[in-house]
Motif scaffolding. Structure first.
Motif, PDB file in Angstrom:
ATOM      1  N   GLU A   1      -2.803  -4.439  -5.180  1.00  0.00           N
ATOM      2  CA  GLU A   1      -2.236  -4.527  -3.836  1.00  0.00           C
ATOM      3  C   GLU A   1      -2.028  -3.152  -3.214  1.00  0.00           C
ATOM      4  O   GLU A   1      -1.516  -3.041  -2.103  1.00  0.00           O
ATOM      5  CB  GLU A   1      -0.901  -5.271  -3.878  1.00  0.00           C
ATOM      6  CG  GLU A   1      -1.022  -6.748  -4.195  1.00  0.00           C
ATOM      7  CD  GLU A   1      -1.704  -7.528  -3.076  1.00  0.00           C
ATOM      8  OE1 GLU A   1      -1.448  -7.215  -1.890  1.00  0.00           O
ATOM      9  OE2 GLU A   1      -2.512  -8.420  -3.391  1.00  0.00           O
ATOM     10  N   GLY A   2      -2.419  -2.097  -3.937  1.00  0.00           N
ATOM     11  CA  GLY A   2      -2.323  -0.753  -3.391  1.00  0.00           C
ATOM     12  C   GLY A   2      -1.065  -0.001  -3.754  1.00  0.00           C
ATOM     13  O   GLY A   2      -0.852   1.124  -3.285  1.00  0.00           O
ATOM     14  N   ALA A   3      -0.188  -0.604  -4.589  1.00  0.00           N
ATOM     15  CA  ALA A   3       1.044   0.071  -4.987  1.00  0.00           C
ATOM     16  C   ALA A   3       0.748   1.241  -5.919  1.00  0.00           C
ATOM     17  O   ALA A   3      -0.258   1.245  -6.639  1.00  0.00           O
ATOM     18  CB  ALA A   3       1.986  -0.918  -5.675  1.00  0.00           C
TER      19      ALA A   3
ATOM     20  N   LEU B   1      17.308   4.614 -10.604  1.00  0.00           N
ATOM     21  CA  LEU B   1      15.923   5.006 -10.362  1.00  0.00           C
ATOM     22  C   LEU B   1      15.354   4.382  -9.096  1.00  0.00           C
ATOM     23  O   LEU B   1      14.322   4.838  -8.589  1.00  0.00           O
ATOM     24  CB  LEU B   1      15.042   4.592 -11.546  1.00  0.00           C
ATOM     25  CG  LEU B   1      15.463   5.058 -12.943  1.00  0.00           C
ATOM     26  CD1 LEU B   1      14.519   4.478 -13.993  1.00  0.00           C
ATOM     27  CD2 LEU B   1      15.496   6.571 -13.035  1.00  0.00           C
ATOM     28  N   ALA B   2      15.997   3.296  -8.622  1.00  0.00           N
ATOM     29  CA  ALA B   2      15.475   2.540  -7.479  1.00  0.00           C
ATOM     30  C   ALA B   2      16.157   2.975  -6.187  1.00  0.00           C
ATOM     31  O   ALA B   2      17.362   3.203  -6.145  1.00  0.00           O
ATOM     32  CB  ALA B   2      15.690   1.047  -7.703  1.00  0.00           C
ATOM     33  N   GLU B   3      15.365   3.053  -5.129  1.00  0.00           N
ATOM     34  CA  GLU B   3      15.909   3.407  -3.822  1.00  0.00           C
ATOM     35  C   GLU B   3      16.209   2.183  -2.974  1.00  0.00           C
ATOM     36  O   GLU B   3      17.186   2.170  -2.225  1.00  0.00           O
ATOM     37  CB  GLU B   3      14.934   4.331  -3.093  1.00  0.00           C
ATOM     38  CG  GLU B   3      14.747   5.677  -3.795  1.00  0.00           C
ATOM     39  CD  GLU B   3      13.780   6.590  -3.055  1.00  0.00           C
ATOM     40  OE1 GLU B   3      12.880   6.057  -2.362  1.00  0.00           O
ATOM     41  OE2 GLU B   3      13.923   7.818  -3.165  1.00  0.00           O
ATOM     42  N   ASN B   4      15.388   1.141  -3.074  1.00  0.00           N
ATOM     43  CA  ASN B   4      15.538  -0.002  -2.179  1.00  0.00           C
ATOM     44  C   ASN B   4      15.673  -1.359  -2.874  1.00  0.00           C
ATOM     45  O   ASN B   4      16.255  -2.274  -2.306  1.00  0.00           O
ATOM     46  CB  ASN B   4      14.352  -0.072  -1.206  1.00  0.00           C
ATOM     47  CG  ASN B   4      14.303   1.125  -0.281  1.00  0.00           C
ATOM     48  OD1 ASN B   4      15.312   1.502   0.317  1.00  0.00           O
ATOM     49  ND2 ASN B   4      13.126   1.743  -0.168  1.00  0.00           N
ATOM     50  N   ARG B   5      15.122  -1.483  -4.095  1.00  0.00           N
ATOM     51  CA  ARG B   5      15.094  -2.812  -4.685  1.00  0.00           C
ATOM     52  C   ARG B   5      15.002  -2.731  -6.199  1.00  0.00           C
ATOM     53  O   ARG B   5      14.299  -1.891  -6.753  1.00  0.00           O
ATOM     54  CB  ARG B   5      13.893  -3.583  -4.110  1.00  0.00           C
ATOM     55  CG  ARG B   5      13.796  -5.018  -4.513  1.00  0.00           C
ATOM     56  CD  ARG B   5      12.973  -5.842  -3.525  1.00  0.00           C
ATOM     57  NE  ARG B   5      11.716  -5.226  -3.125  1.00  0.00           N
ATOM     58  CZ  ARG B   5      10.871  -5.782  -2.254  1.00  0.00           C
ATOM     59  NH1 ARG B   5      11.166  -6.942  -1.707  1.00  0.00           N
ATOM     60  NH2 ARG B   5       9.745  -5.174  -1.934  1.00  0.00           N
ATOM     61  N   LEU B   6      15.731  -3.644  -6.862  1.00  0.00           N
ATOM     62  CA  LEU B   6      15.689  -3.760  -8.322  1.00  0.00           C
ATOM     63  C   LEU B   6      15.497  -5.234  -8.660  1.00  0.00           C
ATOM     64  O   LEU B   6      16.264  -6.088  -8.209  1.00  0.00           O
ATOM     65  CB  LEU B   6      16.989  -3.246  -8.942  1.00  0.00           C
ATOM     66  CG  LEU B   6      17.178  -3.445 -10.450  1.00  0.00           C
ATOM     67  CD1 LEU B   6      16.097  -2.709 -11.245  1.00  0.00           C
ATOM     68  CD2 LEU B   6      18.572  -2.975 -10.885  1.00  0.00           C
TER      69      LEU B   6
ATOM     70  N   LYS C   1      12.259   8.667  -9.144  1.00  0.00           N
ATOM     71  CA  LYS C   1      12.751   7.822  -8.069  1.00  0.00           C
ATOM     72  C   LYS C   1      11.622   6.935  -7.558  1.00  0.00           C
ATOM     73  O   LYS C   1      10.493   7.408  -7.380  1.00  0.00           O
ATOM     74  CB  LYS C   1      13.307   8.666  -6.916  1.00  0.00           C
ATOM     75  CG  LYS C   1      14.715   9.190  -7.145  1.00  0.00           C
ATOM     76  CD  LYS C   1      15.730   8.040  -7.070  1.00  0.00           C
ATOM     77  CE  LYS C   1      17.155   8.560  -7.176  1.00  0.00           C
ATOM     78  NZ  LYS C   1      18.145   7.455  -7.102  1.00  0.00           N
ATOM     79  N   TYR C   2      11.914   5.661  -7.336  1.00  0.00           N
ATOM     80  CA  TYR C   2      10.913   4.695  -6.916  1.00  0.00           C
ATOM     81  C   TYR C   2      11.483   3.812  -5.815  1.00  0.00           C
ATOM     82  O   TYR C   2      12.688   3.548  -5.775  1.00  0.00           O
ATOM     83  CB  TYR C   2      10.474   3.830  -8.101  1.00  0.00           C
ATOM     84  CG  TYR C   2      10.086   4.624  -9.324  1.00  0.00           C
ATOM     85  CD1 TYR C   2       8.789   5.074  -9.499  1.00  0.00           C
ATOM     86  CD2 TYR C   2      11.052   4.950 -10.287  1.00  0.00           C
ATOM     87  CE1 TYR C   2       8.437   5.820 -10.619  1.00  0.00           C
ATOM     88  CE2 TYR C   2      10.709   5.704 -11.406  1.00  0.00           C
ATOM     89  CZ  TYR C   2       9.408   6.135 -11.566  1.00  0.00           C
ATOM     90  OH  TYR C   2       9.076   6.883 -12.672  1.00  0.00           O
ATOM     91  N   ASP C   3      10.606   3.337  -4.956  1.00  0.00           N
ATOM     92  CA  ASP C   3      11.053   2.379  -3.954  1.00  0.00           C
ATOM     93  C   ASP C   3      11.626   1.142  -4.643  1.00  0.00           C
ATOM     94  O   ASP C   3      12.689   0.638  -4.261  1.00  0.00           O
ATOM     95  CB  ASP C   3       9.881   1.975  -3.052  1.00  0.00           C
ATOM     96  CG  ASP C   3      10.283   0.927  -2.030  1.00  0.00           C
ATOM     97  OD1 ASP C   3      10.718   1.312  -0.937  1.00  0.00           O
ATOM     98  OD2 ASP C   3      10.181  -0.280  -2.332  1.00  0.00           O
ATOM     99  N   THR C   4      10.912   0.663  -5.681  1.00  0.00           N
ATOM    100  CA  THR C   4      11.303  -0.559  -6.383  1.00  0.00           C
ATOM    101  C   THR C   4      11.178  -0.369  -7.889  1.00  0.00           C
ATOM    102  O   THR C   4      10.218   0.240  -8.367  1.00  0.00           O
ATOM    103  CB  THR C   4      10.403  -1.739  -5.952  1.00  0.00           C
ATOM    104  OG1 THR C   4      10.557  -1.961  -4.545  1.00  0.00           O
ATOM    105  CG2 THR C   4      10.773  -3.015  -6.703  1.00  0.00           C
TER     106      THR C   4
ATOM    107  N   GLN D   1       0.825  -1.195   0.000  1.00  0.00           N
ATOM    108  CA  GLN D   1       0.000   0.000   0.000  1.00  0.00           C
ATOM    109  C   GLN D   1       0.868   1.256   0.000  1.00  0.00           C
ATOM    110  O   GLN D   1       1.675   1.486   0.904  1.00  0.00           O
ATOM    111  CB  GLN D   1      -0.903   0.003   1.237  1.00  0.00           C
ATOM    112  CG  GLN D   1      -1.926   1.118   1.269  1.00  0.00           C
ATOM    113  CD  GLN D   1      -2.999   0.963   0.193  1.00  0.00           C
ATOM    114  OE1 GLN D   1      -3.442  -0.145  -0.087  1.00  0.00           O
ATOM    115  NE2 GLN D   1      -3.408   2.065  -0.403  1.00  0.00           N
ATOM    116  N   GLY D   2       0.741   2.078  -1.055  1.00  0.00           N
ATOM    117  CA  GLY D   2       1.472   3.327  -1.163  1.00  0.00           C
ATOM    118  C   GLY D   2       2.913   3.198  -1.612  1.00  0.00           C
ATOM    119  O   GLY D   2       3.592   4.221  -1.768  1.00  0.00           O
ATOM    120  N   VAL D   3       3.388   1.990  -1.843  1.00  0.00           N
ATOM    121  CA  VAL D   3       4.771   1.792  -2.274  1.00  0.00           C
ATOM    122  C   VAL D   3       4.894   2.162  -3.751  1.00  0.00           C
ATOM    123  O   VAL D   3       4.086   1.722  -4.585  1.00  0.00           O
ATOM    124  CB  VAL D   3       5.212   0.326  -2.064  1.00  0.00           C
ATOM    125  CG1 VAL D   3       6.619   0.104  -2.620  1.00  0.00           C
ATOM    126  CG2 VAL D   3       5.159  -0.028  -0.585  1.00  0.00           C
ATOM    127  N   THR D   4       5.883   2.966  -4.100  1.00  0.00           N
ATOM    128  CA  THR D   4       6.077   3.371  -5.490  1.00  0.00           C
ATOM    129  C   THR D   4       6.901   2.333  -6.238  1.00  0.00           C
ATOM    130  O   THR D   4       7.973   1.930  -5.791  1.00  0.00           O
ATOM    131  CB  THR D   4       6.784   4.733  -5.564  1.00  0.00           C
ATOM    132  OG1 THR D   4       8.029   4.667  -4.853  1.00  0.00           O
ATOM    133  CG2 THR D   4       5.923   5.818  -4.949  1.00  0.00           C
TER     134      THR D   4
END
Length: 326
Positions: free
Chosen positions: A171-173, A251-256, A223-226, A150-153
């Motif tokens: 799933e709310g992404a 472009l990814a902050e946490n996961r690719l 920029k995106y979380d994933t 939810q809310g994850v970019t």
């Protein structure tokens, strides 16, 4: 972890048809376990149906050492490069222009059927559909096993007809989806509107329609979380794939998350067989990638692989990796 197999080790992923993450683009009706064949199958992104007429699965399966050596000698004198040059000349450009032209025309019609739920597919296309659905399902497991989306970019780079974007949105992404093909993007948007409107009710989380755009990978920004890029690297030679991987990582902050067709001797050989029988639809050029090269490109960009695995059916074969900042 969902993906913990060592480099190039065979892994079976079960296709769980009871999963809540199945996208519209697949409608399997049985639970199947797929094993990786002794001779790896052809790539998902090439037009392999052209190969099935002169070379069926049984023929390929019985190729032994001497037969493979003889076939390799024949392939060594073939010249698929000339056909590729003609394709590029027809559309006035290189690989990227060929890919754009293909997936806006013949390729779009072919892959819309494969990614869809129509019964108007042959056994090869059905097998690829199931293989691709396994990839999407396993990506969804990777993304949801650590918590709510939810809310994850999330950036879905090379979204096709929305097979991943739509379940992510459910799933709310907050999904930004793009593809080089305007036809694919239009179809993805159409399916998303139908699926998300149908899925919305008073009990469901607030759903956000994915933002669909016509863009190639090099043009992506933000920029995106994933960031997720499935089955797209097959259109990039390794020299260009290195830069593409670095760009996606930026472009990814946490996961690719990436999937690609792995480069092995037999797999490369069978790809070259397919090049001898290009078929009337003139499929795009296919590039295989050694996992070591992909890992090296990630390390150069400051990332490391956390999870990895193989997904394979008879005609679909992909390496799936998840990388995180080192």
């Amino acid at each position: 972890m969902a993906f913990s197999s060592p480099l190039f080790s065979p892994v079976n992923f079960a296709l769980n048809t009871n999963s809540t993450h199945h996208p519209k683009c697949t409608k399997p009706n049985t639970r199947r376990n797929f094993t990786i064949s002794a001779i790896p199958p052809l790539s998902t992104a090439t037009d392999i149906s052209a190969v099935t007429a002169p070379l069926d699965g049984t023929t390929l399966a019985v190729l032994g050492g001497s037969s493979v050596a003889a076939l390799a000698a024949i392939l060594s004198i073939a010249d698929p490069e000339r056909r590729r040059q003609l394709q590029a000349e027809e559309v006035g450009g290189g690989d990227k222009e060929v890919v754009r032209e293909y997936f806006n025309n013949n390729g779009f019609q072919r892959w819309k059927k494969i990614y869809g739920d129509t019964d108007d597919v042959n056994k090869v296309q059905l097998d690829i559909r199931l293989g691709h659905s396994k990839t999407v399902e396993n990506v969804m497991k990777m993304l949801t096993e650590e918590g709510s989306l939810q809310g994850v970019t999330i950036c879905d780079a090379g979204c096709g007809t929305g097979c991943l974007s739509i379940p992510l949105a459910k799933e709310g992404a907050v999904v930004s989806a793009s593809d080089i093909s305007a036809s694919m993007v239009a179809e993805a948007q159409k399916q998303a509107q139908e699926e998300l409107f149908k899925a919305k009710d008073d009990q469901s989380p607030a759903l956000v329609m994915p933002k669909f755009e016509v863009k190639d990978l090099e043009s992506l920004d933000g920029k995106y979380d994933t960031v997720v890029c499935l089955d797209v690297m097959i259109h990039y030679p390794q020299s260009k794939a290195d830069g593409m991987i670095a760009h996606l990582a930026s472009l990814a902050e946490n996961r690719l998350i990436l999937s690609f067709a792995p480069k092995t001797f037999y797999y490369d050989l069978l790809k070259r067989i397919g090049e001898l029988f290009p078929g009337p639809s003139k499929a795009t050029r296919a590039y295989l990638h050694a996992e070591a090269d992909v890992e090296k490109a990630l390390q150069k960009a400051g990332w490391k692989i956390r999870k990895r695995g193989l997904i394979g059916t008879q005609f679909y074969f992909a390496k799936l990796i998840e990388a995180v900042p080192a």
